[in-house]
Design a protein around this motif. Sequence first.
Motif, PDB file in Angstrom:
ATOM      1  N   LYS A 279      43.654  44.590  42.322  1.00 17.60           N
ATOM      2  CA  LYS A 279      42.712  45.605  42.076  1.00 17.60           C
ATOM      3  C   LYS A 279      42.558  46.704  43.497  1.00 17.60           C
ATOM      4  O   LYS A 279      42.639  46.084  44.345  1.00 17.60           O
ATOM      5  CB  LYS A 279      41.099  45.160  41.767  1.00 17.60           C
ATOM      6  CG  LYS A 279      41.283  44.474  40.474  1.00 17.60           C
ATOM      7  CD  LYS A 279      39.861  44.100  40.031  1.00 17.60           C
ATOM      8  CE  LYS A 279      39.601  43.480  38.555  1.00 17.60           C
ATOM      9  NZ  LYS A 279      38.183  43.355  38.210  1.00 17.60           N
ATOM     10  N   THR A 280      42.276  47.642  43.174  1.00 17.82           N
ATOM     11  CA  THR A 280      41.962  48.657  44.088  1.00 17.82           C
ATOM     12  C   THR A 280      40.603  49.085  43.611  1.00 17.82           C
ATOM     13  O   THR A 280      40.261  50.054  42.676  1.00 17.82           O
ATOM     14  CB  THR A 280      43.001  49.935  44.377  1.00 17.82           C
ATOM     15  OG1 THR A 280      44.082  49.472  44.650  1.00 17.82           O
ATOM     16  CG2 THR A 280      42.514  50.824  45.220  1.00 17.82           C
ATOM     17  N   GLY A 281      39.478  48.750  44.322  1.00  8.03           N
ATOM     18  CA  GLY A 281      38.291  49.002  44.151  1.00  8.03           C
ATOM     19  C   GLY A 281      37.897  48.182  42.636  1.00  8.03           C
ATOM     20  O   GLY A 281      38.205  47.141  42.651  1.00  8.03           O
ATOM     21  N   ARG A 282      37.446  48.907  41.589  1.00  3.36           N
ATOM     22  CA  ARG A 282      37.173  48.287  40.543  1.00  3.36           C
ATOM     23  C   ARG A 282      38.375  48.474  39.627  1.00  3.36           C
ATOM     24  O   ARG A 282      38.362  47.679  38.388  1.00  3.36           O
ATOM     25  CB  ARG A 282      35.918  48.726  39.933  1.00  3.36           C
ATOM     26  CG  ARG A 282      34.726  48.420  40.945  1.00  3.36           C
ATOM     27  CD  ARG A 282      33.562  49.056  40.272  1.00  3.36           C
ATOM     28  NE  ARG A 282      33.155  48.804  38.767  1.00  3.36           N
ATOM     29  CZ  ARG A 282      32.116  49.514  38.222  1.00  3.36           C
ATOM     30  NH1 ARG A 282      31.195  50.087  38.905  1.00  3.36           N
ATOM     31  NH2 ARG A 282      32.164  49.128  36.830  1.00  3.36           N
ATOM     32  N   GLU A 283      39.313  49.163  39.819  1.00  6.01           N
ATOM     33  CA  GLU A 283      40.354  49.282  38.763  1.00  6.01           C
ATOM     34  C   GLU A 283      41.588  48.482  39.127  1.00  6.01           C
ATOM     35  O   GLU A 283      41.939  48.339  40.141  1.00  6.01           O
ATOM     36  CB  GLU A 283      40.709  50.668  38.735  1.00  6.01           C
ATOM     37  CG  GLU A 283      41.667  51.292  37.895  1.00  6.01           C
ATOM     38  CD  GLU A 283      42.142  52.775  38.056  1.00  6.01           C
ATOM     39  OE1 GLU A 283      43.048  53.130  37.121  1.00  6.01           O
ATOM     40  OE2 GLU A 283      41.613  53.189  38.946  1.00  6.01           O
TER      41      GLU A 283
END
Length: 101
Positions: free
Chosen positions: A86-90
Motif C-alpha cells: 500500500k501507498t497511503g490507503r491505496e
Amino acid sequence: IENRFTAYALKEAEGIKSIYTWRMLEFLTSWSTEKEGQRKISIKDYKEMMETPPSHKNADTIKRIIEPTIAELEKRGWTINYEKTKTGREITHVTFSWRKP
C-alpha cells in the motif's frame, strides 16, 4: 522465435474456467523458466495485462480476480502466495511468489 512466446503444456490449461486464470497461468509461466518464481507488479500494470474492466477498483481486483485465480490454479497443484503493498490507503503493488506442480 521461441524466446518471444510462452510455452506450456496444453494439459496445464485443460479445463480452466476463467480467462483471468488462463492469463495468470501464461504470465507466471513467462515470468520464470524455473519451477518457482517471484514477481512484484503494480496493480495498474496487472489490470492492464489482465484486461480487467476499468470500473474495478484495486481492492475489487484483489477480491474478484486475483483470489479466485489463485484458488483455481492451486486446485491444479500450484502454490501461489501474494502480498499487497500500500501507498497511503491505496493498494498499489502486488508481489506474487509461486511454485509450479
